[in-house]
Design a protein around this motif. Structure first.
Motif, mmCIF file in Angstrom:
data_model
loop_
_atom_site.group_PDB
_atom_site.id
_atom_site.type_symbol
_atom_site.label_atom_id
_atom_site.label_comp_id
_atom_site.label_asym_id
_atom_site.label_seq_id
_atom_site.Cartn_x
_atom_site.Cartn_y
_atom_site.Cartn_z
ATOM 1 N N PHE A 137 -0.886 2.204 5.351
ATOM 2 C CA PHE A 137 0.238 2.563 4.499
ATOM 3 C C PHE A 137 1.433 1.656 4.784
ATOM 4 O O PHE A 137 1.776 1.392 5.932
ATOM 5 C CB PHE A 137 0.607 4.026 4.759
ATOM 6 N N GLN B 105 -3.145 5.968 1.159
ATOM 7 C CA GLN B 105 -4.416 5.646 1.785
ATOM 8 C C GLN B 105 -5.156 6.928 2.085
ATOM 9 O O GLN B 105 -4.555 7.975 2.333
ATOM 10 C CB GLN B 105 -4.218 4.846 3.072
ATOM 11 N N LEU C 226 -7.493 2.706 -0.943
ATOM 12 C CA LEU C 226 -6.094 2.303 -0.916
ATOM 13 C C LEU C 226 -5.513 2.305 -2.326
ATOM 14 O O LEU C 226 -6.168 1.878 -3.278
ATOM 15 C CB LEU C 226 -5.956 0.902 -0.311
ATOM 16 N N THR C 227 -4.303 2.788 -2.423
ATOM 17 C CA THR C 227 -3.538 2.680 -3.666
ATOM 18 C C THR C 227 -2.456 1.643 -3.420
ATOM 19 O O THR C 227 -1.628 1.799 -2.533
ATOM 20 C CB THR C 227 -2.900 4.022 -4.053
ATOM 21 N N VAL C 228 -2.490 0.579 -4.210
ATOM 22 C CA VAL C 228 -1.623 -0.574 -3.976
ATOM 23 C C VAL C 228 -0.707 -0.783 -5.179
ATOM 24 O O VAL C 228 -1.175 -0.871 -6.320
ATOM 25 C CB VAL C 228 -2.450 -1.858 -3.722
ATOM 26 N N SER D 18 -4.877 -2.635 6.452
ATOM 27 C CA SER D 18 -5.227 -1.622 5.455
ATOM 28 C C SER D 18 -4.502 -0.310 5.715
ATOM 29 O O SER D 18 -5.061 0.769 5.565
ATOM 30 C CB SER D 18 -6.740 -1.398 5.453
ATOM 31 N N ILE E 89 0.846 -1.185 0.000
ATOM 32 C CA ILE E 89 0.000 0.000 0.000
ATOM 33 C C ILE E 89 0.888 1.245 0.000
ATOM 34 O O ILE E 89 1.701 1.435 0.911
ATOM 35 C CB ILE E 89 -0.931 0.015 1.227
ATOM 36 N N LYS F 208 -6.094 1.009 -7.621
ATOM 37 C CA LYS F 208 -6.882 1.573 -6.531
ATOM 38 C C LYS F 208 -7.970 0.588 -6.122
ATOM 39 O O LYS F 208 -8.582 -0.068 -6.969
ATOM 40 C CB LYS F 208 -7.516 2.907 -6.939
ATOM 41 N N SER G 278 -11.400 -0.577 0.741
ATOM 42 C CA SER G 278 -11.551 -1.527 1.839
ATOM 43 C C SER G 278 -12.760 -1.064 2.645
ATOM 44 O O SER G 278 -12.682 -0.113 3.420
ATOM 45 C CB SER G 278 -10.282 -1.545 2.701
#
Length: 247
Positions: free
Chosen positions: A53, A13, A23-25, A51, A10, A34, A37
């Motif tokens: 960073f 967030q 969340l950007t994963v 969930s 991640i 993106k 959650s």
């Protein structure tokens, strides 16, 4: 509709509605994606801790037809890099490094090398004693190099002459005296060797070099300005990181 499983970390967030988190994963298989959650902020379960960073693990996504934003069904955490999360200076640095990564790579562009470069630096900050300024400068230069902004060192970027004397941050490489430039730094032997090592060394060994305090300070200045001039962008996360360093 499809269920997708991917390994990633991640890198951003933010709150999303009431009780949810966007969340950007950065994933191995799909690049930066993106996902939402749902209900995670109201939960005291394992899902809430996962969930965050810099959570690194295996993500179970659900992707609807025609949807760009996915849903996270589950996260199997492999590492949370908690020593970083517990140090505001290291944490703010990682936010800045993530911003650079996002700016260079963009969405949905898989790049295993960039992902592992990011992971290596986060690992170094969490579990090794590498100085933060060294990690920052090396990451900036290395990421720019593999992201399409690699500096030219051996010859003048303007005329091709081998008689170089300075490094031009805007032109993106070495310059001779005749060509010069506006944003130049004198390129002596030690600076040349350091830049050459960082840019061309194996990614796993990129932090395995020694530099005097003066040279390290110069490398930090060059790397930071190189990112800003080449990407033509200022990062608020960099300003925040610098503020944290003064506290």
């Amino acid at each position: 509709m499809a269920e997708i499983r991917a390994r990633g970390i991640i890198i951003k967030q933010s709150d999303y509605g009431e009780g949810h988190r966007m969340l950007t994963v950065f994933t191995e298989e799909y690049g930066i994606v993106k996902a939402v959650s749902y209900g995670v902020k109201k939960s005291k379960s394992k899902a809430a801790a996962s969930s965050q960073f810099l959570c690194y693990g295996d993500f179970d996504f659900y992707k609807g037809v025609g949807k760009d934003i996915m849903t996270i069904n589950n996260i199997d955490t492999l590492d949370g890099f908690y020593p970083v999360s517990e140090d505001i200076k290291k944490l703010s640095l990682c936010v800045y490094l993530a911003d650079i990564t996002y700016c260079i790579l963009g969405m949905n562009n898989p790049d295993s090398r960039m992902l592992h470069l990011f992971l290596n630096c986060v690992y170094a900050l969490a579990y090794r004693d590498d100085p933060m300024d060294k990690v920052k400068a090396v990451y900036e230069l290395k990421m720019m190099s593999i992201g399409g902004y690699s500096p030219q060192l051996n010859a003048c970027v303007s005329c091709g002459s081998n008689e170089v004397y300075a490094f031009d941050l805007l032109k993106g490489g070495s310059v001779c005296r005749a060509c010069g430039g506006k944003y130049i730094v004198k390129l002596d032997k030690n600076l040349y060797r350091a830049l050459d090592y960082i840019i061309y060394s194996d990614d796993k060994k990129m932090l395995s070099f020694n530099a005097s305090d003066g040279l390290m300070k110069l490398l930090c200045k060059i790397a930071e300005q190189y990112v800003e001039l080449q990407l033509d962008q200022k990062f608020s996360s960099l300003d925040y990181y610098k503020t944290m360093l003064t506290m």
